[in-house]
Design a protein around this motif. Structure first.
Motif, mmCIF file in Angstrom:
data_model
loop_
_atom_site.group_PDB
_atom_site.id
_atom_site.type_symbol
_atom_site.label_atom_id
_atom_site.label_comp_id
_atom_site.label_asym_id
_atom_site.label_seq_id
_atom_site.Cartn_x
_atom_site.Cartn_y
_atom_site.Cartn_z
ATOM 1 N N UNK A 13 0.854 -1.186 0.000
ATOM 2 C CA UNK A 13 0.000 0.000 0.000
ATOM 3 C C UNK A 13 0.892 1.239 0.000
ATOM 4 N N UNK A 14 0.543 2.222 -0.788
ATOM 5 C CA UNK A 14 1.339 3.470 -0.798
ATOM 6 C C UNK A 14 1.234 4.163 0.567
ATOM 7 N N UNK A 35 2.272 1.392 -9.382
ATOM 8 C CA UNK A 35 1.480 0.895 -10.516
ATOM 9 C C UNK A 35 0.393 -0.053 -10.032
ATOM 10 N N UNK A 36 0.710 -0.820 -8.979
ATOM 11 C CA UNK A 36 -0.308 -1.704 -8.401
ATOM 12 C C UNK A 36 -0.046 -1.908 -6.923
ATOM 13 N N UNK A 37 -1.096 -2.298 -6.180
ATOM 14 C CA UNK A 37 -0.973 -2.531 -4.743
ATOM 15 C C UNK A 37 -1.546 -3.916 -4.425
ATOM 16 N N UNK A 38 -0.869 -4.627 -3.517
ATOM 17 C CA UNK A 38 -1.385 -5.951 -3.135
ATOM 18 C C UNK A 38 -2.224 -5.873 -1.862
ATOM 19 N N UNK A 49 -9.344 -2.364 -4.161
ATOM 20 C CA UNK A 49 -8.851 -3.265 -5.206
ATOM 21 C C UNK A 49 -7.921 -2.484 -6.130
ATOM 22 N N UNK A 50 -6.681 -2.978 -6.309
ATOM 23 C CA UNK A 50 -5.639 -2.133 -6.902
ATOM 24 C C UNK A 50 -4.820 -2.806 -7.997
ATOM 25 N N UNK A 51 -5.481 -3.222 -9.094
ATOM 26 C CA UNK A 51 -4.688 -3.819 -10.180
ATOM 27 C C UNK A 51 -3.928 -2.754 -10.977
ATOM 28 N N UNK A 52 -2.990 -3.179 -11.789
ATOM 29 C CA UNK A 52 -2.260 -2.280 -12.680
ATOM 30 C C UNK A 52 -3.244 -1.560 -13.618
ATOM 31 N N UNK A 57 -1.887 6.714 -5.079
ATOM 32 C CA UNK A 57 -0.885 7.656 -4.582
ATOM 33 C C UNK A 57 -1.126 8.036 -3.135
ATOM 34 N N UNK A 58 -0.032 8.372 -2.428
ATOM 35 C CA UNK A 58 -0.127 8.872 -1.048
ATOM 36 C C UNK A 58 0.785 10.069 -0.917
#
Ligand code: BTN
Length: 240
Positions: A13-14, A35-38, A49-52, A57-58
């Motif tokens: 996570x950012x 670009x993506x987050x797990x 939900x964070x796919x490419x 952004x943070x």
């Protein structure tokens, strides 16, 4: 405000990465994108939900105001997202209290405000925008939309989006510093979804029905029931 910028291909996570960098001594303000987050997360402990293909952004900063007023930053950020999304999409954009951005009435972006530091002196503003992928209803509680559904990946376009978002954030932040929350509140109210309409407000404790009559000077939602107006500080709002 001069922001340092860190980009990662993949993160949990950012928000968590911003905390980690702060712990390592990185001085705010800075922006982190991935670009993506797990393990992307949203408000009320929800998964983001964070796919490419989308924007994650943070932004970590040291606000000049008391932590009790940090909620104002979620409105300021929503105003910056509104200007940015308006530049990249022709759809009808509205704002849903407290911090959702809707495209054609469906959520396309959200803001997560978290604070950290011994005196909560640092704010981490998380921003998620569905650029190409809108999670289906089976995966999220409300309908979602994307700015450019199914469009191919395009790094240059994404970079332009990030640059424009930061330009708008800095501009809104300057207006807020110079003229106070009122200027942000007015912009927010001009695009408010459901304003003047009956809504149902779900708080952690109760379910309230009434007419959404505005937001107050602290950003609380004003709900009018039988001629009486009460304020709601944090809740999940839906149309009745
Ligand atoms: C919401 O619940 O509407 C807020 C969603 C915020 C998601 C963003 S994506 C970038 C940042 N990293 C996270 O894990 N969450 C925020």
């Amino acid at each position: 405000m001069r922001l340092r910028y860190h980009h990662f291909e993949k993160l949990g996570s950012t928000q968590d990465q911003a905390r980690a960098l702060l712990d390592q001594g990185e001085a705010p303000p800075f922006l982190i994108t991935a670009d993506e987050q797990s393990a992307g997360h949203g408000r009320l402990g929800r998964t983001w939900i964070s796919p490419r293909g989308n924007f994650y952004g943070s932004l970590a900063m040291r606000p000049a105001v008391d932590p009790a007023r940090y909620g104002e930053y979620s409105f300021l950020t929503a105003a910056a997202l509104l200007s940015t999304i308006g530049k990249f999409s022709k759809g009808d954009i509205t704002l849903k209290w407290p911090n959702d951005i809707l495209l054609g009435g469906k959520k396309c972006a959200g803001v997560l405000i978290e604070s950290c530091g011994a005196k909560n002196e640092i704010l981490i503003i998380g921003m998620g925008v569905n650029l190409r992928y809108a999670p289906p209803v089976q995966e999220v509680p409300k309908p979602t939309a994307a700015l450019w559904p199914e469009a191919p990946l395009d790094v240059k376009r994404d970079k332009r989006f990030t640059k424009e978002l930061m330009k708008n954030f800095i501009a809104w932040h300057r207006r807020y510093e110079n003229r106070g929350f009122e200027v942000v509140r007015n912009e927010w109210a001009a695009y408010a979804h459901h304003l003047g309409q009956p809504i149902t407000v779900e708080t952690p404790r109760e379910r309230l029905e009434g007419v959404f009559t505005g937001i107050d000077a602290q950003g609380n939602l004003l709900l009018t029931q039988d001629g009486e107006t009460r304020k709601v500080t944090a809740a999940d709002v839906s149309l009745s």
